[in-house]
Write an enzyme that holds these catalytic residues in place. Sequence first.
Site, PDB file in Angstrom:
ATOM      1  N   HIS A  27      -7.107  -4.534  -0.979  1.00 55.56           N
ATOM      2  CA  HIS A  27      -6.429  -5.807  -1.177  1.00 55.56           C
ATOM      3  C   HIS A  27      -6.999  -6.558  -2.375  1.00 55.56           C
ATOM      4  O   HIS A  27      -6.693  -7.727  -2.588  1.00 55.56           O
ATOM      5  CB  HIS A  27      -6.563  -6.695   0.065  1.00 55.56           C
ATOM      6  CG  HIS A  27      -6.115  -6.024   1.327  1.00 55.56           C
ATOM      7  ND1 HIS A  27      -6.999  -5.421   2.189  1.00 55.56           N
ATOM      8  CD2 HIS A  27      -4.882  -5.857   1.850  1.00 55.56           C
ATOM      9  CE1 HIS A  27      -6.314  -4.910   3.206  1.00 55.56           C
ATOM     10  NE2 HIS A  27      -5.034  -5.153   3.023  1.00 55.56           N
ATOM     11  N   HIS A  79       0.821  -1.210   0.000  1.00 52.10           N
ATOM     12  CA  HIS A  79       0.000   0.000   0.000  1.00 52.10           C
ATOM     13  C   HIS A  79       0.856   1.261   0.000  1.00 52.10           C
ATOM     14  O   HIS A  79       0.361   2.342   0.308  1.00 52.10           O
ATOM     15  CB  HIS A  79      -0.907   0.019   1.230  1.00 52.10           C
ATOM     16  CG  HIS A  79      -1.768  -1.192   1.369  1.00 52.10           C
ATOM     17  ND1 HIS A  79      -2.585  -1.638   0.354  1.00 52.10           N
ATOM     18  CD2 HIS A  79      -1.930  -2.060   2.404  1.00 52.10           C
ATOM     19  CE1 HIS A  79      -3.226  -2.731   0.762  1.00 52.10           C
ATOM     20  NE2 HIS A  79      -2.838  -3.008   1.977  1.00 52.10           N
TER      21      HIS A  79
END
Length: 328
Positions: free
Chosen positions: A216, A57
Site C-alpha cells: 500500500h 493489487h
Amino acid sequence: MKKLINHVDDVLAQALSGFGAAHADLVLVHADPAFVTRAAPTRAGKVALISGGGSGHEPMHAGFVGTGMLDAACPGQVFTSPTPDQMLAAAQAVDAGAGVLFIVKNYEGDVMNFEMTSEMYEGEHASVVTNDDVAVEDSTWTTGRRGVAGTVIVEKIVGAAAEGGADLAALQALGARVNARTRSMGVALTSCTVPAAGKPTFELPEDEMEMGVGIHGEPGRRRVKLRAADAIAEEMIAAITGDLAPPAGGEVLLLVNGFGGTPAMELHLMYGAARRLLEDRNLTVGRSLVGNYCTSLDMAGCSLTVTALDDELKALWDAPVHTAALRW
C-alpha cells in the site's frame, strides 16, 4: 494525475464490470454487495475458498477465481478492506456443503472484517492468515508481519488441494504450512497514486528507493540510494533466506512479482539475479513465476518471494489451474 478513468468515485465498479465482461467464461461479477465468483457453481462437496482485500493489487484476488484456485473474491475499495456483508454474501453464494476457507492477508481491516464475517456465518468455516513479508514486523495497518505476494502461492497450492477433494481441516493446515514456508520482501523505485488522492502516496527522489516497501506504499526498512539490481536482489534474498532458513540442498519456488509499473524485462533481470543468489546458497529453484500478481497500482518496483518446497507442495503447485491471471 494521469489515469484511464471516468470518475474517481466509480473506478472500482467500472473496472469490475469490464473484468466480468472480459472473462465471462470464468467469472461472474455480483453487485451490491460486490464480489466475484466462478461462472459455474462450486462443485457439491468441495470446500469453497474465499479471499479478498483492497483493490489496486490486481490481479489479486479476482484474477485468481477459477478452477484450481479461489471460488470467490471480495474486492474492497482501493487499498481498503472489503466489508463483512461482501464476505458473507460471497460465502453464502459458494458454500457447496463442505464448508468455506477464508484466506486473509494480515492487515488489521482485513482480519477484523473476516473475523466479523466468521461470527455471522452459520456454515462450517475456517481461516488462514498470510504474513510472509520479512521487511518489517509491524507497519501501517498491521499487527505483525504483512501478508503480500506469498498469498498467491498459498491460494494456488491450497486451491489445488481443494479441487482434489481435501476437507476443511486439511486445507486450513496446508495453508498454514505453506505460509510458514514462504517469505517475501519488496522494493519500490516510485510511489503509487491512489485515484481518490490524486497525487503520489509518498515522495521518492530520483536517486532513492524504499527498501522493504509494503503493497500500500507503507514505509519499509529504510530509504536508501538507488543501487544496481544485483545489489538490491542480494539484500532481499539475504533477508528472506536468513528468516526462512531453508535447508541446504533444498528446493524452492521463486516468485518475482511486479508492483504494476515495472517492465517485464526488468522483472526477468531480477529473477536471474535472485536465482543466482539462491543457487549460491546451495538451493535449487525448482519452480518459478515472474509477472504482476500482487501489485500496488502504478508503483515501480518488485517483490521477491521464496517458498521452501517438498514433493507434496510441488505436485500441488503443478496441478492444473484456469483463472484469468494463472493458467496451466
